[in-house]
Design a protein around this motif. Structure first.
Motif, PDB file in Angstrom:
ATOM      1  N   LEU A 149       0.818  -1.225   0.000  1.00 36.84           N
ATOM      2  CA  LEU A 149       0.000   0.000   0.000  1.00 36.84           C
ATOM      3  C   LEU A 149       0.843   1.264   0.000  1.00 36.84           C
ATOM      4  O   LEU A 149       0.300   2.366  -0.079  1.00 36.84           O
ATOM      5  N   ARG A 150       2.170   1.109   0.088  1.00 37.35           N
ATOM      6  CA  ARG A 150       3.048   2.271   0.151  1.00 37.35           C
ATOM      7  C   ARG A 150       2.850   3.236  -1.027  1.00 37.35           C
ATOM      8  O   ARG A 150       2.804   4.464  -0.823  1.00 37.35           O
TER       9      ARG A 150
ATOM     10  N   LEU B 208       0.216   3.979  -2.648  1.00 40.67           N
ATOM     11  CA  LEU B 208      -1.011   4.759  -2.444  1.00 40.67           C
ATOM     12  C   LEU B 208      -0.789   5.869  -1.424  1.00 40.67           C
ATOM     13  O   LEU B 208      -1.285   6.991  -1.589  1.00 40.67           O
ATOM     14  N   ALA B 209      -0.049   5.556  -0.371  1.00 38.42           N
ATOM     15  CA  ALA B 209       0.264   6.585   0.626  1.00 38.42           C
ATOM     16  C   ALA B 209       1.141   7.670   0.014  1.00 38.42           C
ATOM     17  O   ALA B 209       0.941   8.872   0.255  1.00 38.42           O
TER      18      ALA B 209
ATOM     19  N   THR C 253      -0.678  10.292  -2.050  1.00 32.98           N
ATOM     20  CA  THR C 253      -1.293  11.394  -1.305  1.00 32.98           C
ATOM     21  C   THR C 253      -0.253  12.471  -0.996  1.00 32.98           C
ATOM     22  O   THR C 253      -0.566  13.661  -1.019  1.00 32.98           O
TER      23      THR C 253
ATOM     24  N   SER D 158      -6.861  10.408  -4.092  1.00 36.61           N
ATOM     25  CA  SER D 158      -5.807   9.528  -3.588  1.00 36.61           C
ATOM     26  C   SER D 158      -6.005   9.241  -2.094  1.00 36.61           C
ATOM     27  O   SER D 158      -5.681   8.146  -1.607  1.00 36.61           O
ATOM     28  N   ASP D 159      -6.525  10.210  -1.364  1.00 34.87           N
ATOM     29  CA  ASP D 159      -6.821  10.023   0.061  1.00 34.87           C
ATOM     30  C   ASP D 159      -7.856   8.920   0.239  1.00 34.87           C
ATOM     31  O   ASP D 159      -7.689   8.002   1.060  1.00 34.87           O
TER      32      ASP D 159
ATOM     33  N   PHE E 141      -6.431   5.438  -0.638  1.00 31.04           N
ATOM     34  CA  PHE E 141      -5.592   4.855   0.408  1.00 31.04           C
ATOM     35  C   PHE E 141      -6.451   4.235   1.510  1.00 31.04           C
ATOM     36  O   PHE E 141      -6.236   3.084   1.919  1.00 31.04           O
ATOM     37  N   HIS E 142      -7.422   4.994   2.005  1.00 33.00           N
ATOM     38  CA  HIS E 142      -8.275   4.485   3.076  1.00 33.00           C
ATOM     39  C   HIS E 142      -9.045   3.247   2.619  1.00 33.00           C
ATOM     40  O   HIS E 142      -9.187   2.279   3.383  1.00 33.00           O
TER      41      HIS E 142
ATOM     42  N   HIS F  92      -0.526   9.310   6.678  1.00 31.43           N
ATOM     43  CA  HIS F  92      -0.726   8.054   5.949  1.00 31.43           C
ATOM     44  C   HIS F  92       0.536   7.197   5.978  1.00 31.43           C
ATOM     45  O   HIS F  92       0.483   5.994   6.263  1.00 31.43           O
ATOM     46  N   THR F  93       1.670   7.796   5.680  1.00 33.59           N
ATOM     47  CA  THR F  93       2.916   7.029   5.657  1.00 33.59           C
ATOM     48  C   THR F  93       3.310   6.584   7.066  1.00 33.59           C
ATOM     49  O   THR F  93       3.794   5.467   7.266  1.00 33.59           O
TER      50      THR F  93
ATOM     51  N   LEU G 200       1.161   3.608   8.016  1.00 32.37           N
ATOM     52  CA  LEU G 200       1.643   2.370   7.403  1.00 32.37           C
ATOM     53  C   LEU G 200       2.819   1.795   8.183  1.00 32.37           C
ATOM     54  O   LEU G 200       2.902   0.576   8.398  1.00 32.37           O
TER      55      LEU G 200
END
Length: 248
Positions: free
Chosen positions: A149-150, A152-153, A156, A171-172, A175-176, A222-223, A226
């Protein structure tokens, strides 16, 4: 009725198969002709007219180019897109079903005015829906899955750095949705995405575009989230998730 405003351009959401069409700004049926002639017509792919119009209108809501309290007519928007009023009316009806606009008989659609209380209520509901799931996933999902998923984070972060509000909104949510999809509960993903979309609409009387610093701070969460999820660091993950839903 308010006067005609400067034309605006709706950027393509990310990720998306094709860019969303551009819009020109103006308010209400009375401002329709000026709205329609404000900028060159965008190119609409006939195979997915309604979907592209809906994407463009959603982006315009996020950026404030469709302003709270303003009335927009389907024929004027249709002329701007170079399509009939029918797909615009269908897209607007979908937005009405989502609570973004309301029908104004014989005039068009008015963008709903939203207050801080509604935004806080949405944040509270999102926290109740998403937080328990994310915390459970912290214990059950392996680190390699979180690593996938990196990108996608990071998307953002890129959107925030450029100040692209429409792209950041897409993009937010992507990610969710990807995080929640690891639960295997499709109904949950659908419900959470609807709540998330509603939470992205600007408040009446507030600046439509959030400061870039705010976007960057959200993207950094987000990052960091993760990292915490991959490390199965439950306290840090819980703190980050709570901070990510202001007002909850």
């Amino acid at each position: 009725m308010p006067g005609t405003r400067e034309p605006f351009t709706t950027p393509a959401p990310a990720p998306a198969p094709a860019p969303a069409p551009s819009l020109g700004a103006g308010a209400g049926a009375g401002a329709g002709s000026a709205f329609a002639s404000a900028a060159p017509r965008p190119v609409i792919q006939r195979s997915s007219v309604r979907g592209q119009v809906l994407d463009a209108l959603r982006s315009a809501l996020v950026t404030g180019d469709l302003a709270p309290g303003e009335v927009y007519s389907a024929p004027a928007l249709g002329e701007r897109f170079g399509v009939s009023a029918t797909p615009v009316r269908e897209a607007m009806q979908q937005l009405a079903n989502e609570g973004a606009v309301e029908v104004v008989p014989n005039r068009g659609f008015r963008v709903i005015r939203r207050g801080a209380r509604e935004l806080a209520e949405l944040a509270e509901i999102r926290a109740l829906v998403e937080m328990p799931v994310m915390l459970r996933l912290t214990r059950t999902v392996a680190a390699p899955c979180w690593a996938e998923l990196r990108p996608l984070a990071e998307a953002t972060v890129t959107a925030a750095a450029t100040g692209d509000h429409a792209r950041y909104a897409e993009s937010d949510r992507a990610f969710h949705a990807a995080v929640l999809a690891l639960s295997g509960n499709r109904q949950l993903v659908h419900l959470a995405d609807d709540l998330h979309r509603r939470a992205q609409w600007p408040l009446a009387g507030a600046p439509a575009r959030r400061p870039r610093t705010d976007l960057l701070a959200d993207a950094a969460q987000h990052t960091a989230l993760l990292d915490a999820l991959a490390a199965q660091d439950l306290p840090t993950a819980q703190s980050l998730i709570r901070n990510h839903f202001p007002g909850a």
